[in-house]
Design a protein around this motif. Structure first.
Motif, mmCIF file in Angstrom:
data_model
loop_
_atom_site.group_PDB
_atom_site.id
_atom_site.type_symbol
_atom_site.label_atom_id
_atom_site.label_comp_id
_atom_site.label_asym_id
_atom_site.label_seq_id
_atom_site.Cartn_x
_atom_site.Cartn_y
_atom_site.Cartn_z
ATOM 1 N N PRO A 175 34.986 7.221 -15.056
ATOM 2 C CA PRO A 175 35.341 6.729 -13.714
ATOM 3 C C PRO A 175 36.197 5.475 -13.747
ATOM 4 O O PRO A 175 36.184 4.722 -14.713
ATOM 5 N N ASP A 176 36.956 5.264 -12.686
ATOM 6 C CA ASP A 176 37.689 4.007 -12.469
ATOM 7 C C ASP A 176 37.676 3.791 -10.951
ATOM 8 O O ASP A 176 36.778 4.305 -10.258
ATOM 9 N N VAL A 177 38.660 3.097 -10.438
ATOM 10 C CA VAL A 177 38.661 2.751 -9.014
ATOM 11 C C VAL A 177 38.587 4.020 -8.138
ATOM 12 O O VAL A 177 39.378 4.953 -8.322
ATOM 13 N N TYR A 178 37.631 4.022 -7.225
ATOM 14 C CA TYR A 178 37.400 5.091 -6.249
ATOM 15 C C TYR A 178 37.083 6.457 -6.866
ATOM 16 O O TYR A 178 37.280 7.505 -6.231
ATOM 17 N N THR A 179 36.604 6.467 -8.110
ATOM 18 C CA THR A 179 35.974 7.672 -8.662
ATOM 19 C C THR A 179 34.598 7.236 -9.170
ATOM 20 O O THR A 179 34.394 6.062 -9.482
ATOM 21 N N ASP A 180 33.652 8.175 -9.239
ATOM 22 C CA ASP A 180 32.292 7.788 -9.604
ATOM 23 C C ASP A 180 31.588 8.904 -10.378
ATOM 24 O O ASP A 180 32.239 9.862 -10.829
ATOM 25 N N SER A 181 30.258 8.805 -10.486
ATOM 26 C CA SER A 181 29.518 9.782 -11.294
ATOM 27 C C SER A 181 29.627 11.196 -10.701
ATOM 28 O O SER A 181 29.637 12.181 -11.434
ATOM 29 N N GLN A 182 29.734 11.284 -9.373
ATOM 30 C CA GLN A 182 29.903 12.618 -8.762
ATOM 31 C C GLN A 182 31.247 13.234 -9.191
ATOM 32 O O GLN A 182 31.320 14.420 -9.517
ATOM 33 N N THR A 183 32.295 12.407 -9.221
ATOM 34 C CA THR A 183 33.610 12.903 -9.660
ATOM 35 C C THR A 183 33.479 13.434 -11.093
ATOM 36 O O THR A 183 34.023 14.493 -11.433
ATOM 37 N N MET A 184 32.749 12.692 -11.933
ATOM 38 C CA MET A 184 32.600 13.100 -13.343
ATOM 39 C C MET A 184 31.798 14.405 -13.448
ATOM 40 O O MET A 184 32.073 15.232 -14.313
ATOM 41 N N ALA A 185 30.805 14.572 -12.556
ATOM 42 C CA ALA A 185 30.006 15.819 -12.564
ATOM 43 C C ALA A 185 30.916 17.009 -12.243
ATOM 44 O O ALA A 185 30.815 18.068 -12.881
ATOM 45 N N TRP A 186 31.841 16.846 -11.283
ATOM 46 C CA TRP A 186 32.774 17.943 -10.945
ATOM 47 C C TRP A 186 33.695 18.240 -12.130
ATOM 48 O O TRP A 186 33.998 19.396 -12.411
ATOM 49 N N ILE A 187 34.126 17.172 -12.823
ATOM 50 C CA ILE A 187 35.007 17.399 -13.988
ATOM 51 C C ILE A 187 34.243 18.157 -15.066
ATOM 52 O O ILE A 187 34.736 19.133 -15.640
ATOM 53 N N MET A 188 33.005 17.713 -15.328
ATOM 54 C CA MET A 188 32.193 18.374 -16.362
ATOM 55 C C MET A 188 32.001 19.858 -16.014
ATOM 56 O O MET A 188 32.164 20.744 -16.862
ATOM 57 N N ASP A 189 31.689 20.125 -14.753
ATOM 58 C CA ASP A 189 31.432 21.511 -14.363
ATOM 59 C C ASP A 189 32.696 22.364 -14.485
ATOM 60 O O ASP A 189 32.657 23.469 -15.037
ATOM 61 N N THR A 190 33.817 21.827 -14.009
ATOM 62 C CA THR A 190 35.065 22.605 -14.053
ATOM 63 C C THR A 190 35.461 22.874 -15.505
ATOM 64 O O THR A 190 35.777 24.018 -15.867
ATOM 65 N N TYR A 191 35.429 21.842 -16.324
ATOM 66 C CA TYR A 191 35.798 21.997 -17.740
ATOM 67 C C TYR A 191 34.876 23.016 -18.418
ATOM 68 O O TYR A 191 35.335 23.929 -19.116
ATOM 69 N N SER A 192 33.569 22.875 -18.172
ATOM 70 C CA SER A 192 32.584 23.763 -18.805
ATOM 71 C C SER A 192 32.758 25.216 -18.346
ATOM 72 O O SER A 192 32.663 26.145 -19.146
ATOM 73 N N ARG A 193 33.030 25.427 -17.048
ATOM 74 C CA ARG A 193 33.186 26.796 -16.517
ATOM 75 C C ARG A 193 34.366 27.486 -17.207
ATOM 76 O O ARG A 193 34.295 28.655 -17.550
ATOM 77 N N PHE A 194 35.444 26.737 -17.431
ATOM 78 C CA PHE A 194 36.616 27.345 -18.077
ATOM 79 C C PHE A 194 36.359 27.657 -19.536
ATOM 80 O O PHE A 194 36.875 28.635 -20.074
ATOM 81 N N LYS A 195 35.546 26.802 -20.210
ATOM 82 C CA LYS A 195 35.272 27.035 -21.629
ATOM 83 C C LYS A 195 34.150 28.052 -21.809
ATOM 84 O O LYS A 195 33.980 28.612 -22.891
#
Ligand code: NAD
Length: 417
Positions: free
Chosen positions: A145-165
């Motif tokens: 995370p950085d400015v105006y992103t947070d743990s929820q943003t990271m959860a979406w990234i993890m899920d999207t990355y994982s779904r594709f792999k």
């Protein structure tokens, strides 16, 4: 308030300074000036009104001589390629200053999260992740995370990355919620690191945290937690601000109460128990022991540096001080703890999180804080000792360590073919 210098110009000027003192080979200097890879993307997002809006985004990967790329993702209306490149460069030096095995990267999307719904932000984040898919990953580039992103943003990234792999890959991103493999204490780790380094500076100056007066610009993740941790250690938080306005109270503000107010009202402004409202300009110039800029770049410039009254500046934000302001502050004898040291607690804790995910062994909060304390204290001492040895500033000493360690890694790796 600007010196009319961009963050990238600041970063390059700092690199040139370090290169000169280190007597760096011109080839390595040239290499370090440019990111290894820059990816820009146009992100189409389905908005709540049924329309489609296209957002500009990027990921800049600077240098990976010491390990995989690592760096946050910023959502902000003013994000541009130059700013993200500067932030990526600072990440490279920062990881080397605290001696963790990463290179530097940064991502950004030009958007205004304050006017977007959670659904729109989720669509944006997932589509952006999808477009970065071949460029990020646990062994390649690990966002945070950085400015105006947070743990929820990271959860979406993890899920999207994982779904594709096709399987769950928590180590593809750090700063996740704890239940998804996130690290206990990661949210406040950047601020804890800032306060550890401020405490080390206080020790060197023969001062104490108890009753020290603290002013903080930016009351987001870094600013709020810095206020809370400093207050717990007995300091008096006399001023805080956010993008709208600031508040001042010489008897001390209660950070939790201010946060409660901000959650309801959307700003620290209007907090009834404060003595008065102040502007961000006034806030930076308040008479205090410790000033913590924890918002954006270029806040302390040649136009206000002379008026800064703080004895110590702990840079929670990246790039809050311009080189001209640096000179003025050094002249005035202000003890400045530079960003690439002061706010390195965040990436250090991200490193613990990544290791935890790779080994599937969960760290406890006391373990995290103990490891963080050890690394930050050692890095502070490394920079302080180099500053004394070279008779220079803390900023230059930190740059010498950060740039020097990367240059040494590049020499050893050599150039293929
Ligand atoms: P955040 O989005 O949680 O908070 C940013 C805060 O700054 C908000 O309170 C916002 O209102 C305020 N702000 C924005 N513009 C401002 C202005 N012009 N004047 C005053 N306040 C303003 O972001 P954050 O994660 O707390 O990051 C803050 C800074 O710390 C950034 O420079 C970021 O790069 C740096 N940083 C963050 C981390 C981290 O782990 N989050 C790690 C290292 C460095």
């Amino acid at each position: 308030m600007s010196d009319e210098i961009t963050p990238l110009e600041v970063a390059l000027e700092q690199l040139d300074l370090a290169a000169e003192v280190l007597d760096l080979e011109s080839e390595i200097h040239a290499f370090l000036k440019e990111p290894k890879r820059t990816l820009t993307v146009s992100i189409p997002v389905k908005m709540d009104d049924g329309g489609i809006q296209v957002f500009w985004g990027c990921r800049v990967q600077h240098i990976d001589a010491r390990g995989p790329f690592k760096g946050g993702i910023r959502y902000h209306p003013c994000v541009d390629l130059g700013e993200v490149t500067a932030l990526a460069m600072w990440m490279t030096w920062k990881c080397a200053v605290v001696d963790i095995p990463y290179g530097g990267a940064k991502g950004g999307v030009c958007c205004n999260p304050k006017t977007m719904s959670q659904t729109e932000l989720e669509h944006l984040t997932r589509r952006y992740t999808n477009m970065l898919l071949d460029f990020i990953g646990p062994k390649r580039d690990v966002p945070a995370p950085d400015v105006y992103t947070d743990s929820q943003t990271m959860a979406w990234i993890m899920d999207t990355y994982s779904r594709f792999k096709g399987y769950s890959i928590p180590e593809c991103v750090t700063g996740k919620p704890v239940i998804l493999g996130g690290l206990e204490g990661r949210t406040e780790a950047t601020s804890r690191g800032v306060i550890i380094s401020v405490r080390e500076a206080l020790k060197r100056l023969g001062m104490k945290m108890k009753n020290a007066t603290v002013v903080i610009q930016g009351f987001g993740n870094v600013g709020y937690h810095a206020a809370k941790i400093a207050a717990e250690m007995g300091a008096k938080i006399i001023g805080v601000s956010d993008s709208k306005s600031g508040i001042f109270d010489p008897t001390g503000l209660n950070p939790q109460q201010v946060l409660q107010h901000k959650k309801v009202e959307g700003s620290v402004s209007g907090f009834k128990r404060a003595k008065r409202e102040i502007t961000n300009t006034e806030l930076l110039e308040l008479d205090c022991d410790i000033l913590i800029p924890a918002a954006l770049e270029n806040q302390i410039t040649q136009s206000n540096a002379e008026n800064i009254k703080a004895k110590i500046i702990g840079e929670g934000a990246n790039g809050p001080t311009t080189p001209k302001a640096d000179e003025i502050l050094t002249e005035k004898g202000v003890f400045l703890i530079p960003d690439i040291l002061a706010n390195a607690g965040g990436v250090t804790a991200s490193y613990f999180e990544w290791m935890q995910n790779l080994t599937r062994e969960q760290l406890t909060l006391p373990e995290v804080n103990q490891k963080l304390q050890r690394i930050m204290t050692r890095a502070f001492a490394d920079v302080y000792n180099l500053m004394t040895e070279k008779e220079t500033s803390m900023r230059t000493a930190a740059l010498l360590l950060g740039v020097g360690r990367n240059a040494e890694a590049m020499r050893l790796l050599g150039l293929w073919p």
